[in-house]
Each structure stands twice: as structure tokens, then as C-alpha cells.
Scaffold this active site. Structure first.
Site, PDB file in Angstrom:
ATOM      1  N   SER A 124       0.793  -1.153   0.168  1.00 53.32           N
ATOM      2  CA  SER A 124      -0.018   0.145   0.017  1.00 53.32           C
ATOM      3  C   SER A 124       0.862   1.159  -0.081  1.00 53.32           C
ATOM      4  CB  SER A 124      -0.650  -0.019   1.375  1.00 53.32           C
ATOM      5  OG  SER A 124      -1.343   1.385   1.377  1.00 53.32           O
ATOM      6  N   TYR A 149      -2.001  -1.044  11.081  1.00 55.15           N
ATOM      7  CA  TYR A 149      -2.095  -1.462   9.748  1.00 55.15           C
ATOM      8  C   TYR A 149      -1.315  -1.294   8.757  1.00 55.15           C
ATOM      9  CZ  TYR A 149      -3.666  -1.084   5.120  1.00 55.15           C
ATOM     10  OH  TYR A 149      -3.737  -1.170   3.584  1.00 55.15           O
ATOM     11  N   LYS A 153       2.105  -3.590   6.551  1.00 48.73           N
ATOM     12  CA  LYS A 153       2.390  -3.409   5.290  1.00 48.73           C
ATOM     13  C   LYS A 153       3.845  -3.174   5.128  1.00 48.73           C
ATOM     14  CE  LYS A 153      -1.494  -4.220   3.280  1.00 48.73           C
ATOM     15  NZ  LYS A 153      -1.688  -5.586   2.823  1.00 48.73           N
TER      16      LYS A 153
HETATM   17  N1  UFG Z   1     -12.975  11.210   3.523  1.00 52.47           N
HETATM   18  C1  UFG Z   1     -13.846  11.813   3.545  1.00 52.47           C
HETATM   19  N2  UFG Z   1     -14.893  11.437   4.154  1.00 52.47           N
HETATM   20  C2  UFG Z   1     -15.198  10.026   4.236  1.00 52.47           C
HETATM   21  C3  UFG Z   1     -13.972   9.216   4.103  1.00 52.47           C
HETATM   22  C4  UFG Z   1     -13.052   9.869   3.376  1.00 52.47           C
HETATM   23  O1  UFG Z   1     -13.776  13.234   3.438  1.00 52.47           O
HETATM   24  O2  UFG Z   1     -16.153   9.618   4.784  1.00 52.47           O
HETATM   25  C5  UFG Z   1     -11.603  11.572   2.717  1.00 52.47           C
HETATM   26  C6  UFG Z   1     -10.456  11.510   3.435  1.00 52.47           C
HETATM   27  O3  UFG Z   1     -10.128  12.716   4.369  1.00 52.47           O
HETATM   28  C7  UFG Z   1      -9.029  11.503   2.422  1.00 52.47           C
HETATM   29  C8  UFG Z   1     -10.023  10.768   1.083  1.00 52.47           C
HETATM   30  O4  UFG Z   1     -11.335  11.038   1.438  1.00 52.47           O
HETATM   31  O5  UFG Z   1      -8.844  12.728   2.194  1.00 52.47           O
HETATM   32  C9  UFG Z   1      -9.518   9.217   1.206  1.00 52.47           C
HETATM   33  O6  UFG Z   1      -9.904   8.836   2.275  1.00 52.47           O
HETATM   34  P1  UFG Z   1      -9.936   7.289   2.222  1.00 52.47           P
HETATM   35  O7  UFG Z   1     -10.399   6.855   3.657  1.00 52.47           O
HETATM   36  O8  UFG Z   1     -10.866   6.606   1.265  1.00 52.47           O
HETATM   37  O9  UFG Z   1      -8.560   6.745   1.927  1.00 52.47           O
HETATM   38  P2  UFG Z   1      -7.245   7.032   2.519  1.00 52.47           P
HETATM   39  O10 UFG Z   1      -6.082   7.751   1.449  1.00 52.47           O
HETATM   40  O11 UFG Z   1      -7.503   7.412   4.009  1.00 52.47           O
HETATM   41  O12 UFG Z   1      -6.805   5.403   2.898  1.00 52.47           O
HETATM   42  C10 UFG Z   1      -6.237   4.636   1.852  1.00 52.47           C
HETATM   43  C11 UFG Z   1      -6.511   3.317   2.010  1.00 52.47           C
HETATM   44  C12 UFG Z   1      -5.648   2.682   3.416  1.00 52.47           C
HETATM   45  C13 UFG Z   1      -4.469   3.430   3.201  1.00 52.47           C
HETATM   46  C14 UFG Z   1      -4.214   4.739   3.035  1.00 52.47           C
HETATM   47  C15 UFG Z   1      -2.756   5.106   2.560  1.00 52.47           C
HETATM   48  O13 UFG Z   1      -7.915   2.878   2.179  1.00 52.47           O
HETATM   49  O14 UFG Z   1      -5.812   1.303   3.371  1.00 52.47           O
HETATM   50  O15 UFG Z   1      -5.043   4.893   1.692  1.00 52.47           O
HETATM   51  O16 UFG Z   1      -2.162   4.800   1.638  1.00 52.47           O
HETATM   52  F1  UFG Z   1      -3.684   3.106   4.213  1.00 52.47           F
END
Ligand code: UFG
Length: 338
Positions: A124, A149, A153
Site C-alpha cells: 500500500s 495496519y 504493510k
Molecule cells: N474522506 C472523507 N470522508 C469520508 C471518507 C474519506 O472526506 O467519509 C476523505 C479522507 O479524509 C481523504 C480521502 O477522502 O482525504 C480518502 O480517504 P479514504 O479513507 O478513502 O482513503 P485513505 O487515503 O485515507 O486510505 C487509503 C487506504 C488505506 C491506506 C491509505 C494510505 O484505504 O488502506 O490509503 O495509503 F492505508
């Protein structure tokens, strides 16, 4: 090729299994169904006309894994199985370290016993921790992960890397995924989160279907073009094809290699919401909330290396991903239990 796919009933695993079967590879899945449903196997059969062989169980169950390797002479393994909820990992670190690390150690031990020398690991972009520059290349520093988590990785990459030092004949490919979204274009398989979705796209689709009243946007004061977080959203079918390309590449080369799998393009939360609304003619009410702890402002990939060396490129657009995510959600309002 005969391929063992651990975690092959999950979101990314099931899409990869479909692409492997369509390319006439033989697939065996091991999955404990802790975050997947057996129904996915029937859906895979509908899409491909083939049923993958399925074993229910944990990868770290060495007796079970050994019995599977005894029956199937594998050429390669793709290792997806692992717990992946960031928040839960902070609350239950031992659950994450035990499952995510032990499975890799037992898998390598059994692969060695049966002389299987090709491994693709589901890594990841989280391994880059809190990056200081964008876009991220594979040569950028890793570590400094912000939750258990992410640490698993990173640690799994180290375990596999050191294993390759001791076994130079081994071919191991780490695939660092950015943000997978979308679903199979048939709408038959897709992401099926349990409970409240942690990730952005499944939350958006649940708002669209009326399961949740609005989307919470976590922060609009980041130093980005519209203040919301920027990520590299990659269609899950493109991601699946990245695994197929990696397996092909490993036919001819040994050693430890790392590839980013992304699009190379950053998209903000608001841009993704608007793309979804436009693609599907639905409206997504939203509320701006404070930043979510542990989030970074932006994260996107430099995919030059994977494009060049794998001959692979993500071709599906954000609109394709929005349309396919919505097709999956609207055809399956309660996921595989619909
Ligand atoms: N976000 C929102 N509202 C939500 C969910 C997310 O505004 O309900 C925003 C987050 O703040 C972020 C973006 O949308 O700016 C993406 O969030 P995600 O949770 O979809 O994805 P992340 O980038 O936080 O996480 C992903 C993977 C993880 C991994 C991470 C870092 O899901 O497994 O990337 O690589 F660890």
C-alpha cells in the site's frame, strides 16, 4: 500458470481472480471470509464461466496451507489476505500484527517447502508514511507509518525483502496500491464493507442509495486547490490487471521489486463527489467536518516505473470508476447479501 490467491474473495482479490481466469490461468483461493462472502465465488463464475477452487481458512494455518500446496503444484502466489481497517488496527494492534505478519511468514515457509518461487504482495501507499514530496516514486523513503495496519504493510515488505536476500532465486513483487475504487463493469462484484464504510467511495455510494443522510468531508482547510484531501484513485480493474502484468514479468526475472500502482493523477474529495454526481445524475449532500486524525493533505503516485517495466498503465477514468461503483451499489444495495 497455477496461482494461489490468498484473500481472493475480497475486494481487490476477487477482481484479480476474474482477470486471471479470463486469461486462462488456474486459480485456487484461500480466504477465511472474515471480510468477504462466499457469494463472490458464484459471481466470479457468472462473469468468467469458471469456478475457482476455494479453501476456507487462514493462511497462517500451516497444516491447512501445507495440505493445499500438496494437492496443487503452484507456479506463483498472490498474497492479499490481511486485515485492513486503519481505525480498528489502532484499537487492536496485536490482532493486526499477529494476522498480517504471521500469514506472510507461514506462507513463505510453505512456499519454500514446495519450491514455489514467485510471490506478489499486496502492499500500500501507506508504507510511505507522511511524505514530504509528491508524486511518490518507489525510491522515496518508506516507514514512519502512522497506524498498526500501515506498519504491517511496511514490515511485510521488510520480511519479504530479507527473505529474498537469503534466497536470490526468489522473485517477489511488492505492489503499492494507491486508492482503489470502482467495481467490475458487470456490477456483479465490488466493494462490500461491513458496517460504516471507512473509505470515501463506499461512503458516497451509500449516501447515493439513501443508507446515509450525507457525506462527511474530513477537512476543507488543507493546502490543496479546494482545501479537501487529494488522493490517487485507481479503478480496481486496472489494479487487478497490474497483478496480471506483474505475474507475467516475473516469468523472466528473479529478485525483489517494488511498483506503485496508481494513475499518477490527484483528485480532491470534492472533485470525486462532483464526478460521481455528474456520471450518475445523483446528488450527494455533504457536511464539512474537522480533519480526520492521521490523514495527509495529498498522496499520488509517480507510475513511470510500473508503466515502463510492466508495460501496464491505468486506462480507466474517474468517470468509469464512478459509474461502475454506482452500478455495483445500486444492483446490490446490501452488498453480497442483497
Ligand atoms: N474522506 C472523507 N470522508 C469520508 C471518507 C474519506 O472526506 O467519509 C476523505 C479522507 O479524509 C481523504 C480521502 O477522502 O482525504 C480518502 O480517504 P479514504 O479513507 O478513502 O482513503 P485513505 O487515503 O485515507 O486510505 C487509503 C487506504 C488505506 C491506506 C491509505 C494510505 O484505504 O488502506 O490509503 O495509503 F492505508
Amino acid at each position: 500458470m497455477r496461482v494461489l490467491v490468498t484473500g481472493g474473495a475480497g475486494y481487490i482479490g476477487s477482481h484479480t481472480v476474474v482477470e486471471l481466469l479470463l486469461q486462462k490461468q488456474e486459480v485456487v483461493i484461500i480466504d477465511d471470509l472474515s471480510n468477504a462472502k462466499e457469494e463472490v465465488l458464484r459471481r466470479i463464475q457468472t462473469i468468467t464461466g469458471k469456478t475457482p477452487i476455494f479453501y476456507r481458512g487462514q493462511v497462517q494455518d500451516e497444516a491447512l496451507l501445507t495440505s493445499i500446496f500438496k494437492v496443487h503444484p503452484f507456479d506463483a502466489v498472490i498474497h492479499f489476505a490481511g486485515y485492513k481497517a486503519v481505525g480498528e488496527s489502532v484499537e487492536k494492534p496485536l490482532k493486526y500484527f499477529e494476522n498480517n505478519l504471521l500469514s506472510t511468514i507461514v506462507l513463505l515457509r510453505v512456499m519454500e517447502q514446495f519450491n514455489v518461487k514467485k510471490l506478489v504482495f499486496s502492499s500500500s501507499a501507506t508504507v510511505y508514511g507522511t511524505p514530504t514530496k509528491m508524486p511518490l516514486t518507489e525510491a522515496d523513503p518508506i516507514g514512519g507509518t502512522t497506524n498498526p495496519y500501515g506498519a504491517t504493510k511496511f514490515m511485510n515488505e521488510l520480511i519479504i525483502k530479507d527473505y529474498c536476500v537469503a534466497h536470490p532465486e526468489m522473485a517477489a513483487t511488492m505492489l503499492r496500491y494507491f486508492n482503489p475504487i470502482g467495481a467490475h463493469p458487470t456490477g456483479l462484484i465490488g466493494e462490500d464493507p461491513q458496517g460504516i464504510p471507512n473509505n470515501l467511495m463506499p461512503f458516497i455510494t451509500q449516501v447515493a442509495i439513501g443508507k446515509r443522510p450525507h457525506l462527511n468531508v474530513f477537512g476543507n482547510d488543507y493546502p490543496t486547490r479546494d482545501g479537501t484531501g487529494i488522493r490517487d484513485y485507481i479503478h480496481v480493474v486496472d489494479l487487478a490487471l497490474g497483478h496480471v502484468a506483474s505475474l507475467e514479468k516475473m516469468q523472466h526475472a528473479a529478485g525483489y521489486v517494488v511498483y506503485n500502482l496508481g494513475t499518477g493523477k490527484g483528485t480532491s474529495v470534492l472533485e470525486l463527489v462532483h464526478a460521481f454526481e455528474t456520471a450518475n445524475q445523483v446528488s450527494i449532500p455533504l457536511q464539512i467536518q474537522p480533519r480526520r486524525s492521521g490523514d495527509i493533505a495529498e498522496n499520488y503516485a509517480d507510475c513511470t516505473k510500473s508503466n515502463r517495466e510492466l508495460g501496464w498503465v491505468a486506462t480507466r477514468t474517474l468517470v468509469d470508476a464512478c459509474r461502475d461503483s454506482w452500478k455495483w451499489q445500486s444492483k446490490n444495495p446490501s452488498g453480497y447479501e442483497s
